[in-house]
Design a protein around this motif. Structure first.
Motif, PDB file in Angstrom:
ATOM      1  N   PRO A   9     101.718  75.149  33.348  1.00  0.00           N
ATOM      2  CA  PRO A   9     100.343  74.736  33.009  1.00  0.00           C
ATOM      3  C   PRO A   9     100.065  73.292  33.394  1.00  0.00           C
ATOM      4  O   PRO A   9      99.078  72.996  34.073  1.00  0.00           O
ATOM      5  CB  PRO A   9     100.264  74.942  31.494  1.00  0.00           C
ATOM      6  CG  PRO A   9     101.370  75.888  31.174  1.00  0.00           C
ATOM      7  CD  PRO A   9     102.451  75.619  32.172  1.00  0.00           C
ATOM      8  N   SER A  10     100.944  72.381  32.965  1.00  0.00           N
ATOM      9  CA  SER A  10     100.737  70.966  33.253  1.00  0.00           C
ATOM     10  C   SER A  10     102.030  70.213  33.011  1.00  0.00           C
ATOM     11  O   SER A  10     102.946  70.704  32.355  1.00  0.00           O
ATOM     12  CB  SER A  10      99.627  70.392  32.356  1.00  0.00           C
ATOM     13  OG  SER A  10     100.013  70.483  30.987  1.00  0.00           O
TER      14      SER A  10
ATOM     15  N   THR B 194     102.116  77.257  26.347  1.00  0.00           N
ATOM     16  CA  THR B 194     100.751  76.750  26.243  1.00  0.00           C
ATOM     17  C   THR B 194     100.163  77.189  24.916  1.00  0.00           C
ATOM     18  O   THR B 194     100.818  77.862  24.108  1.00  0.00           O
ATOM     19  CB  THR B 194      99.873  77.304  27.386  1.00  0.00           C
ATOM     20  OG1 THR B 194      99.737  78.714  27.226  1.00  0.00           O
ATOM     21  CG2 THR B 194     100.477  76.993  28.734  1.00  0.00           C
TER      22      THR B 194
ATOM     23  N   GLN C  37      96.747  74.777  34.738  1.00  0.00           N
ATOM     24  CA  GLN C  37      95.575  73.997  34.351  1.00  0.00           C
ATOM     25  C   GLN C  37      95.394  72.905  35.399  1.00  0.00           C
ATOM     26  O   GLN C  37      96.239  72.009  35.513  1.00  0.00           O
ATOM     27  CB  GLN C  37      95.769  73.380  32.968  1.00  0.00           C
ATOM     28  CG  GLN C  37      95.978  74.415  31.864  1.00  0.00           C
ATOM     29  CD  GLN C  37      96.318  73.789  30.531  1.00  0.00           C
ATOM     30  OE1 GLN C  37      96.291  72.564  30.378  1.00  0.00           O
ATOM     31  NE2 GLN C  37      96.629  74.623  29.553  1.00  0.00           N
TER      32      GLN C  37
ATOM     33  N   ASP D 148      93.746  70.186  35.627  1.00  0.00           N
ATOM     34  CA  ASP D 148      93.825  68.794  35.186  1.00  0.00           C
ATOM     35  C   ASP D 148      95.271  68.341  35.002  1.00  0.00           C
ATOM     36  O   ASP D 148      95.572  67.154  35.122  1.00  0.00           O
ATOM     37  CB  ASP D 148      93.064  68.616  33.867  1.00  0.00           C
ATOM     38  CG  ASP D 148      91.568  68.822  34.049  1.00  0.00           C
ATOM     39  OD1 ASP D 148      91.112  68.748  35.215  1.00  0.00           O
ATOM     40  OD2 ASP D 148      90.871  69.086  33.057  1.00  0.00           O
TER      41      ASP D 148
END
Length: 749
Positions: free
Chosen positions: A439-440, A382, A468, A470
């Protein structure tokens, strides 16, 4: 000596009248008919009235009536004593005994008889050169051919346990047969190695006797009376609805010189090719084995001798020592076998020296050598660092495949994948995917993971500090819920299982594993509303979901709302429950090894045949040198076949003409419990029946005595003799007092 009709009538009378009383010589009971003699004497010698002139007639008549009443009572009492004396005398001559079980007739009349022979593995135990199974056949033949016991018109049926599972190659007769046919059938019965209980035989025999021709019906069971054999009789107690008498003959001996080999851990998944293979075994010595018993082991791979070694103790920090099992003890060992080439292999291990029970000295394995199952750990960099999820991913890898674990003991291969490179990843080669603090992920990655799970894959998202929310929005079609916000707990929270029987939690319920509720949780993710198909496996003590699952297609998706990182929970510092949870997840997600199987003798295994194999496959028992392949039409059975498990060994399933490249190999072993030769006693067996129409005898001679004219029980000869003597003395005293004349009358004469 006595006419048959008189003898048979005597037995019917004695059975119906005496109940629990039996006699050694029932014909003597006809002596009771002599009770009519004192009645006749009483009638012939009774006083008759005669005229006697006397002046005081009125006084005479009054005194006569009083004396007549007293004399009539004395005469009746004397008659009763004499009748009782005759009855007791006849009973004494008949030899009375008080029975412990109803008397079973043993005359030469016709009977319907079912001979049941236990042919389980323990019946092959040899004592003084004869196996229990051979002794059972010998005794059965002696009973069937005994014409003094069963008349010429008797009918017989012979049942074995092997036929209850379709294991025996001899077809059971559909109904009763003649004496000669029964003898031939008994002689042809082979020993078996299954683990079936004798209750199956009793129930089948009782059903068969419901159609019997003769009123006299008997079930004769030959077994070695092990605890294992009687496990299905007694709850509820067995009742013979056909009205048959049951005789249980014990062909066992209270001796256990059996040494048996068991596999404490054998590979159920693929093992690495060309890598040494560790096989854990155990050797158990019976209570009567010579101590200590030096044991060696012969190992064959694909029919060729590979290893012969003295068993050594399991690998440890201590030097290896030779195994010398002591009586009634079990000793574990580890066998190190050289690497196997890629493919299917059959392994057999034989413990030496040989002992009285040969079935359990050899154990069989089917091994598939090749690549280990692969588990993908996805973590990603990240903006805060090159690998924000690296600490957690390293911790998860250490739990699945520790760096110090030697290659033979590794169960999975761990593959690291960066989240940024997951778009081009082919997930079909992975058995399980762990998203560890990712994270994503891109929309494309979520779509490929969704397709992977729908086709049978397993995925678990372990949420940590780098997540995260989103970046998980596109995973709503796959995950049971989406992370929303982090939450902290002060005081710490705990984990509470919702369903203790869930497959993921089964390994955590054992007494040797710490409870998941013993670990503190400091942080977790709060989730959005759960998908309608989602289910909560574990919750936090505060009520929020902690572990959630959601089926998708034929696969499964999980979300764990915290990580084992020390800032989030104690599941890293005190990792035992987390290790068990992860390994259970991997184990449940791995498909069973597609080309090997294992089963117990008497328990057929069903296998799915791939469509490319063609419409016909061959099944071959590889342990039999002259075995002929049996061809099965798999198309007609919807590509599912049942592997026969007639005896220990290996079974090969192959395409005709391609025996060297089998589709499957199945190992068939004797049940370890069948090697337990502990025996149950006579009283325990008798208590397993609902009535007393059962005779339990340790040998054939005692059965004949129990069921013959001299039925076992309390001898009543002496008490009956004492009663007869008492009646004779009382009768003598009473008759002397009754007949003697008064002294005044003698003087007048």
């Amino acid at each position: 000596m006595w006419p048959d009709f008189l003898y048979n009538a005597t037995m019917r009378v004695s059975i119906s009248v005496l109940g629990l009383l039996t006699v050694s010589h029932p014909v003597m009971l006809w002596g009771i008919a002599a009770v009519a003699a004192p009645v006749l004497i009483h009638l012939l010698l009774r006083p008759r009235p005669h005229r006697q002139p006397f002046p005081a007639l009125r006084l005479i008549l009054q005194g006569h009536r009083v004396a007549e009443r007293a004399g009539r009572l004395r005469r009746l009492l004397l008659l009763l004593m004499r009748m009782l004396a005759i009855i007791v005398l006849a009973t004494l001559l008949a030899g009375p005994r008080l029975k412990t079980a109803p008397w079973i007739p043993a005359s030469a009349g016709p009977a319907s008889v079912v001979v049941c022979i236990d042919d389980s593995a323990s019946m092959s135990y040899r004592y003084e050169g004869t196996s229990r199974h051979a002794l059972a056949k010998q005794w059965a033949r002696a009973l069937v051919t005994d014409r003094t016991r069963f008349g010429d018109e008797s009918e017989f049926a012979v049942l074995t346990l092997g036929e209850e599972t379709g294991l025996s190659m001899i077809e059971a007769p559909p109904t009763f047969a003649s004496r000669g046919a029964a003898v031939r059938r008994i002689a042809s019965l082979p020993p078996n190695a299954h683990d079936r209980p004798v209750g199956l035989l009793l129930r089948r025999a009782d059903t068969l006797l419901a159609q019997a021709r003769h009123a006299r019906r008997e079930i004769i069971l030959f077994t070695d009376n092990t605890f294992r054999a009687w496990r299905d009789v007694g709850d509820p107690p067995f009742t013979a609805t056909s009205g048959a008498h049951i005789a249980c003959l014990d062909v066992g001996v209270d001796e256990d010189r059996n040494m048996f080999l068991t596999l404490t851990a054998c590979p159920t998944r693929a093992v690495p090719a060309h890598t040494p293979l560790h096989i854990d075994v155990a050797v158990t010595a019976g209570k009567d084995c010579v101590a200590p018993l030096e044991t060696s082991l012969e190992v064959h791979v694909d029919g060729e001798p590979r290893l012969r070694t003295t068993l050594t103790a399991a690998a440890s920090s201590q030097p290896a020592t030779s195994i010398a099992p002591h009586p009634n003890q079990t000793t574990e060992a580890t066998i190190l076998l050289g690497g196997l080439p890629e493919g299917l292999h059959r392994i057999s291990m034989t413990a030496l020296p040989a002992d009285p029970l040969p079935w359990d000295n050899t154990r069989y394995l089917a091994v598939q050598a090749g690549e280990l199952p692969r588990v993908a750990i996805v973590a990603g960099p990240t903006a805060n660092g090159p690998a924000a999820g690296a600490p957690n991913s390293a911790l998860i890898e250490a739990m699945l495949a520790p760096a110090g674990l030697s290659e033979p003991y590794r169960r999975v291969d761990v593959v690291h994948i960066e989240a940024a490179k997951a778009d081009a990843q082919d997930w079909s080669h992975m058995h399980c995917v762990l998203l560890v603090d990712v994270p994503s992920l891109t929309s494309r990655t979520w779509r490929t993971l969704t397709s992977y799970v729908q086709q049978g894959g397993t995925i678990m998202a372990i949420l940590g500090g780098a997540v995260q929310p989103d970046g998980y929005a596109d995973g709503k079609d796959l995950l049971p819920a989406i992370p929303r916000r982090m939450q902290e707990f002060n005081p710490p929270n705990r984990l509470l299982p919702t369903h203790a029987t869930h497959a993921l939690l089964a390994g955590l319920m054992g007494p040797d594993v710490d409870s998941v509720s013993d670990r503190a949780i400091f942080r977790s993710w709060d989730l959005t509303a759960l998908h309608e198909d989602a289910a909560v496996v574990c919750t936090l003590g505060s009520g929020e979901p902690a572990l959630i699952e959601r089926p998708s297609g034929t696969g499964q998706a999980y979300v764990l709302t915290f990580t084992p990182d020390r800032q989030w929970s104690e599941f890293g510092a005190r990792a035992a429950p987390m290790v068990v949870l992860l390994h259970t997840l991997v184990e449940t997600s791995l498909p069973a090894t597609g080309r090997i199987a294992t089963t117990i003798v008497g328990v057929p295994t069903t296998l799915t045949i791939p469509h490319h194999a063609g419409p016909v496959v061959e099944i071959t028992a590889e342990n039999l040198p002259d075995a002929h392949p049996e061809r099965i039409n798999v198309a007609a059975s919807e590509y599912r076949i049942s592997i026969p498990a007639n005896e220990p060994g290996h079974v090969r399933v192959s395409i005709p003409g391609h025996a060297s490249e089998p589709l499957y190999r199945c190992a068939v072993n004797v049940a370890a419990e069948e090697s337990d030769l502990r025996r149950t006693d006579k009283s325990d067996i008798s208590s397993r029946f609902s009535d007393t129409r059962v005779a339990v005898a340790p040998n054939l001679a005692e059965l004949v005595q129990t069921q013959g004219h001299r039925a076992a029980g309390l001898d009543l000869t002496i008490p009956t003799g004492v009663l007869l003597l008492s009646l004779l003395i009382a009768e003598s005293c009473f008759s002397n007092r009754f007949y003697r004349k008064p002294s005044g009358q003698a003087g007048n004469e």
